[in-house]
Design an enzyme around this catalytic site. Structure first.
Site, short mmCIF file in Angstrom:
data_model
loop_
_atom_site.label_atom_id
_atom_site.label_comp_id
_atom_site.label_asym_id
_atom_site.label_seq_id
_atom_site.Cartn_x
_atom_site.Cartn_y
_atom_site.Cartn_z
N PHE A 75 0.85 -1.19 0.00
CA PHE A 75 0.00 0.00 0.00
C PHE A 75 0.88 1.23 0.00
CE2 PHE A 75 -2.07 3.49 2.31
CZ PHE A 75 -3.23 3.63 1.58
N ASP B 127 -27.53 -20.64 -11.32
CA ASP B 127 -26.14 -20.38 -10.92
C ASP B 127 -25.22 -20.39 -12.14
OD1 ASP B 127 -23.50 -20.86 -9.22
OD2 ASP B 127 -25.07 -20.41 -7.77
N LYS C 112 -26.78 -13.03 -7.68
CA LYS C 112 -25.71 -13.56 -6.82
C LYS C 112 -24.39 -13.08 -7.42
CE LYS C 112 -23.79 -18.04 -5.30
NZ LYS C 112 -24.01 -19.50 -5.41
N MET D 147 -17.19 -14.08 -6.70
CA MET D 147 -15.81 -13.63 -6.89
C MET D 147 -14.92 -14.79 -6.46
SD MET D 147 -12.84 -12.36 -5.83
CE MET D 147 -11.72 -11.03 -6.11
N ASN D 148 -14.32 -15.47 -7.43
CA ASN D 148 -13.78 -16.79 -7.12
C ASN D 148 -12.27 -16.96 -7.17
OD1 ASN D 148 -15.95 -18.44 -6.26
ND2 ASN D 148 -16.81 -18.26 -8.32
N CYS E 260 -20.97 -13.14 -2.64
CA CYS E 260 -20.40 -14.49 -2.57
C CYS E 260 -18.96 -14.38 -3.02
CB CYS E 260 -21.19 -15.41 -3.50
SG CYS E 260 -20.59 -17.10 -3.54
N SER E 261 -18.09 -15.16 -2.41
CA SER E 261 -16.73 -15.27 -2.92
C SER E 261 -16.26 -16.67 -2.58
CB SER E 261 -15.83 -14.21 -2.27
OG SER E 261 -14.51 -14.41 -2.71
N GLY E 262 -16.54 -17.62 -3.51
CA GLY E 262 -16.25 -19.01 -3.18
C GLY E 262 -16.86 -19.32 -1.82
N ASP F 256 -17.89 -9.58 4.93
CA ASP F 256 -17.43 -8.50 5.79
C ASP F 256 -18.48 -7.40 5.83
OD1 ASP F 256 -16.76 -6.50 3.59
OD2 ASP F 256 -15.48 -8.17 2.99
N GLU G 49 -38.76 -37.18 2.66
CA GLU G 49 -37.91 -35.97 2.61
C GLU G 49 -38.67 -34.80 2.00
OE1 GLU G 49 -33.39 -37.80 2.16
OE2 GLU G 49 -34.64 -37.56 0.38
C1 GLA Z 1 -18.55 -20.37 -6.08
C2 GLA Z 1 -19.81 -20.18 -5.27
C3 GLA Z 1 -20.75 -21.33 -5.47
C4 GLA Z 1 -21.09 -21.43 -6.93
C5 GLA Z 1 -19.82 -21.58 -7.75
C6 GLA Z 1 -20.13 -21.50 -9.23
O1 GLA Z 1 -17.79 -21.41 -5.60
O2 GLA Z 1 -19.50 -20.03 -3.92
O3 GLA Z 1 -21.91 -21.15 -4.70
O4 GLA Z 1 -21.81 -20.30 -7.32
O5 GLA Z 1 -18.89 -20.56 -7.45
O6 GLA Z 1 -18.99 -21.58 -10.00
#
Ligand code: GLA
Length: 730
Positions: free
Chosen positions: A281, A367, A477, A480-481, A527-529, A535, A615
């Site tokens: 930084f 998704d 959704k 960011m992966n 979402c990020s993986g 945060d 179920e």
């Molecule tokens: C990430 C998200 C999952 C799904 C996959 C799709 O891992 O956390 O919920 O959306 O990507 O590639």
């Protein structure tokens, strides 16, 4: 309530239960005098002790007084290189190469309401807030630092940020600028540091360690707040627990590199700093320019972690989330990811949605895999056009089919990314982060778009807009992966490359803000993986966040437990998924998966056509139950009744309505064992003077009995059983 003692230059911030105080002392140094249980006030600087300590130097203004040293005085915003050897808050590099910083008080300002931080996430609100701004200056550097404090008395919440302005005529560089610095003095409190750590699919696992001499820190240099450490930490007294003891939680409203550091010093006085990570930084400030740090928020509780969490939850729900469905129930959703991954057709999606609609599920989320030629995760990110092979006729054909089922439609996107195998990358290879002469490091076979660049953001936003305008889309959704590497921007000169990490986050916030403005009715889930960017900064833009890619109900007990220390249940994405679980291989009963997912933004992530009749019935009653209890679950006060890392054979938690007339207790037993002991669970948060009925049982029980005597635990038969008690006052 903020009290100014102009004569003695003492600034006191009172919340309902706490007091925070600072003072401009005789050397114009802004010293920190107190943070703790509410006290009547006055000048608390008598608590600061002065003594000549060897190798603790004295500022020139102290003359022959060797007892005055920045090294031993508690600072409100610590300096660097002029006598305080502890963690710095601010580090400046001047044109002459000097790296010193010396701040002295120059003024203050009091305002009604809450300050705002343009371009950054921040708590908001009206007259229930007060703002104090205290100005410090470094005369040699001609730098002004405005320390901002927001006080939300009812929630015992104090927010902080610093605005650093170059008032001189030469450029200077910021090498470090913390959002928060908190000094303790007197050595009267033996602190533990609590942090939330983990990895992909096992986020926010609680760690509690005593402070040792020296510095202990957690942080992220991955460009996101990360799965690995969370920008929320707690400093607490040794004996603090769920319902007793003093603890201070500190959250950073920031989604990029951060550092939380605690230092036990030579005099056993602790310092906590929180802010952007100094790693790579370096921010240039031209004359007249200002840099604003992200906001930090603190809650001090004198009644343990439970009360601290509940204050954070209320403050976040009421003053941070910008939820298009505020006060209304979020739709119960079904997501196709774990059911199909990339392998689907329109008919398959409609089939999954159809089974869900019959059970009362209201939102279908398509998704990853719907765009470009994305049959796996090696291609197509950046090409946000519908794959006509999978979805002939595009969204215009698919969405009405979902709507006909009586469901809303939502979509997955990952706007910050590009695949090398994509038209976007072929056209604009320089739009990905990457330094000249080096081949980039891949993560999930993808590169990161340079979101610090306006033209890159504008292009991606334009593509997203086309998608969002093409059909009736109610939910997005935003994923960011990967972690950032090769952080170098083609758009910035060499001396500004130390700005890219932060400019990336500002760019992300800018785009999310635009999305929020243009589509105020779309619900955005972050979402990020899973929970790699869970945060308080993201929550300002995305009022719910997918908690973890790990949907195993038993692992989720720990993940959701850790998450709950700062973040409200209503923000945690949680779904029932198929068994054996895709991440752990574990098989848990449908009931248990429902009980765990219900303490979150409830939904399903499986093909319900594959369920047994039993179920399916369970799922239908879960959906009905959630619809009945959502307000209690989402807006109730949250009590952690056990610690899933330490306590015995079950995990339990409870939500209590604000008027304490209704409660929901959830219990999940761990692996079964023979001859289990007789156990009772003590409830919490009830009104001791009310009698409560328990749904499905004869009789009623006084609140004080349920909280002190408890409720006998049933004997579990089989692994991972769960049950709920729904209590309501007579
Ligand atoms: C990430 C998200 C999952 C799904 C996959 C799709 O891992 O956390 O919920 O959306 O990507 O590639």
């Amino acid at each position: 309530m903020i009290i100014l003692d102009e004569k003695n230059r003492v600034f006191t911030l009172h919340t309902h239960g706490t007091t925070y105080q600072m003072k401009a002392d005789r050397h114009d140094v802004l010293v920190h005098t107190y943070y703790g249980p509410r006290v009547s006030g006055g000048d608390l600087s008598y608590l600061i002790q002065y003594a000549d300590r060897g190798f603790s130097p004295n500022p020139s203004g102290a003359g022959r007084d060797r007892t005055y040293s920045l090294d031993t005085t508690p600072q409100e915003y610590s300096t660097c290189g002029v006598g305080d050897f502890r963690l710095p808050s601010l580090e400046l590099e001047l044109e002459d190469g000097s790296l010193l910083c010396d701040l002295r008080y120059t003024g203050h300002r009091l305002e009604k309401g809450k300050y705002s931080l343009p371009g950054l996430p921040a708590f908001f609100g009206g007259e229930e807030w007060e703002t104090l701004a205290v100005t410090l200056s470094d005369a040699a550097a001609q730098v002004e630092v405005e320390l901002l404090y927001g006080v939300l008395a009812e929630r015992d919440l104090i927010t902080r940020a610093a605005r650093i302005t170059n008032r001189g005529s030469r450029k200077l560089r910021l090498r470090q600028a913390a959002s928060l610095c908190l000094d303790f003095h007197g050595g009267d409190r033996d602190h533990d540091l609590i942090t939330f750590n983990g990895c992909h699919a096992m986020e926010r696992c609680l760690d509690r360690s005593p402070l040792r001499p020296g510095i202990q820190s957690v942080g992220s240099v991955r460009g996101t707040s990360s799965h690995h450490h969370n920008p929320f930490v707690i400093l607490c007294e040794k004996d603090a627990g769920e319902d007793h003891g003093l603890c201070i939680g500190a959250a950073l409203l920031y989604s990029g590199n951060f550092q939380a550091a605690a230092e036990r010093t030579q005099l056993e006085n602790d310092r906590l700093t929180l802010g952007i990570h100094p790693f790579h930084f370096c921010w240039t400030l031209a004359p007249g320019e200002a840099f604003v740090t992200p906001e930090a928020a603190m809650v001090c509780s004198t009644r343990g972690f439970g009360e601290m969490s509940r204050q954070f939850h209320r403050a976040i729900r009421e003053h941070l989330l910008r939820d298009p469905l505020a006060g209304r129930r979020h739709p119960v959703l079904i997501n196709n990811w774990e059911a199909t991954e990339f392998d689907f057709t329109a008919d398959k999606l409609v089939e999954i949605a159809g089974a869900a609609a019959k059970l009362g599920i209201e939102l279908f989320v398509m998704d990853d895999g719907w765009f470009g030629k994305r049959d796996d995760d090696y291609s197509s990110l950046g090409d946000w056009q519908v794959d006509q092979r999978k979805l002939p006729g595009g969204l215009t054909a698919l969405v009405p089919r979902i709507r006909e089922l009586g469901m809303q439609f939502g979509i997955w996107v990952e706007p910050e990314m590009v695949s090398q195998d994509s038209d976007l990358y072929r056209q604009h290879p320089d739009w990905a982060l990457g330094a000249p002469g080096r081949s980039q490091t891949l993560g999930r076979s993808q590169l990161v778009l340079d979101f610090s660049r306006r033209e890159v953001r504008e292009h991606v936003y334009g593509e997203l807009k086309k998608v969002l305008d093409s059909a009736d889309i109610r939910y997005v959704k935003w994923d960011m992966n990967r972690s950032l590497t090769d952080v170098w921007s083609a758009a910035l000169p060499p001396e500004r490359q130390g700005e890219v990490y932060h400019r990336y986050v500002l760019g992300l916030y800018d785009m999310l803000e635009q999305l929020h403005r243009d589509y105020p009715n779309i619900l955005i889930e972050g979402c990020s993986g899973g929970g790699g960017r869970f945060d308080a900064g993201m929550l300002y833009y995305t009022p719910q966040i997918w908690c973890s890619d790990n949907t195993d109900a038993i692992d989720r007990l720990r993940i959701q437990y850790g998450t709950s220390f700062c973040y409200p249940v209503a923000t945690m994405g949680a779904h029932v998924s198929a068994v054996p679980n895709a991440q752990t291989g574990r098989t848990t009963p449908m009931e248990t998966r429902g009980v765990v997912a219900m303490s979150g933004t409830f939904g399903y992530e499986m093909d319900l056509n594959k369920c047994t009749a039993a179920e399916t019935d369970t799922a239908a009653s879960q959906v009905a139950e959630y619809k009945k209890l959502w307000r209690l679950i989402g807006e109730g006060d949250y009590y952690r009744l056990t610690d899933p890392w330490r306590d015995g054979p079950f995990t339990a938690w409870e939500q209590v309505s604000p008027d304490r007339r209704e409660a929901l207790v959830s219990v999940v037993t761990h692996a079964a064992r023979a001859t289990p002991p007789f156990l009772a669970l003590r409830l919490a948060g009830l009104d001791p003077d009310l009698r409560y009925r328990v749904e499905g049982r004869e009789g009623s029980w006084p609140g004080d009995l349920l909280m002190n005597g408890g409720w006998p635990m049933p004997m579990p038969v089989g692994d991972y059983q769960a049950f709920q008690l729904h209590l309501y006052a007579e």
